[in-house]
Design an enzyme around this catalytic site. Structure first.
Site: not given
Length: 258
Positions: A38, A86
């Site tokens: 991340d 996503n």
């Protein structure tokens, strides 16, 4: 208990990194390490760069960490590359992310083969673009006989979806008489998951300072040790992974016991 950047190596500046690696290898190395990579976008934003620049840099880190995990004799490294959520990102970014496996494996696959690394993928592959699927399928085919580190990409993956799919398949097998309801157990459900041939992660790492799991391997991480760091993924180095493993080695894993 969870720690951030626990400074186990503080005061050891005169000791070579290679020596530290050998010392850590004398202890127990987690068989399966899972990483939520991340912070690529925020890394790029801090440098006034487009988000895709962060993703590109992040893939270079994947190469380094894969090699280092192999050196440490980690058996499985699962990387959360793209979640089912996503797809909500801007189309330009999603399109770039779908091209990354082809670009990454096009240059790195020969090294993976040489390093005896086996590539695997978990996730809903049918929704991936054809060129992305082909790149992953080629990598899996070309490395299927390798016996070293398993590099497992979670691509278009969502844990809730995985569990629902597993239950649906169990119900179908029950209706067809292949299994009986009284036979259902944790072990049986695990055998229907995408990770059925892999050990559960013993160590889960998340970069960028976020303290959440984001629908990642919810069933499999029931007894995992969590390690969070404020470091963005493009800045994640071998030292950080070594720090996480050393932290892991200093924890008492009781699994509900005393």
């Amino acid at each position: 208990m969870m720690f951030k950047n626990f400074p186990f190596f503080k005061g050891k500046k005169d000791t070579s990194f290679d020596h530290l690696v050998e010392e850590v290898k004398k202890g127990y190395i987690p068989e399966h390490i899972a990483i939520i990579m991340d912070g690529n976008g925020r890394w790029a934003k801090r440098r006034a760069m487009p988000r895709i620049a962060g993703h590109h840099e992040g893939m270079q880190v994947v190469k380094k960490i894969t090699k280092f995990a192999s050196k440490l004799n980690v058996k499985v490294l699962t990387l959360y590359a793209f979640s089912t959520e996503n797809w909500k990102r801007p189309k330009k970014e999603v399109d770039y992310l779908m091209k990354l496996p082809e670009e990454f494996l096009g240059t790195f696959l020969p090294e993976l083969i040489e390093e005896n690394v086996q590539v695997r993928v978990i996730g809903q592959k049918d929704r991936l673009p054809t060129h992305t699927r082909r790149a992953m399928e080629k990598a899996m085919e070309d490395t299927k006989e390798n016996t070293g580190l398993i590099l497992n990409f979670a691509l278009n993956y969502g844990s809730r979806d995985e569990i629902v799919s597993a239950v649906q398949h169990m119900m179908k097998d029950n209706e067809e008489g292949k299994i009986r309801s009284e036979e259902v157990s944790e072990e049986m459900l695990s055998s229907y998951l995408m990770t059925s041939s892999l050990p559960d992660p013993e160590l889960l790492i998340r970069t960028s300072g976020e303290l959440r799991i984001s629908n990642f391997m919810l069933w499999q991480i029931a007894y995992s040790e969590f390690w969070f760091t404020d470091v963005y993924w493009p800045d994640f180095k071998e030292e950080h992974l070594l720090n996480a493993i050393t932290d892991f080695q200093h924890r008492g894993r009781r699994f509900g016991g005393v």
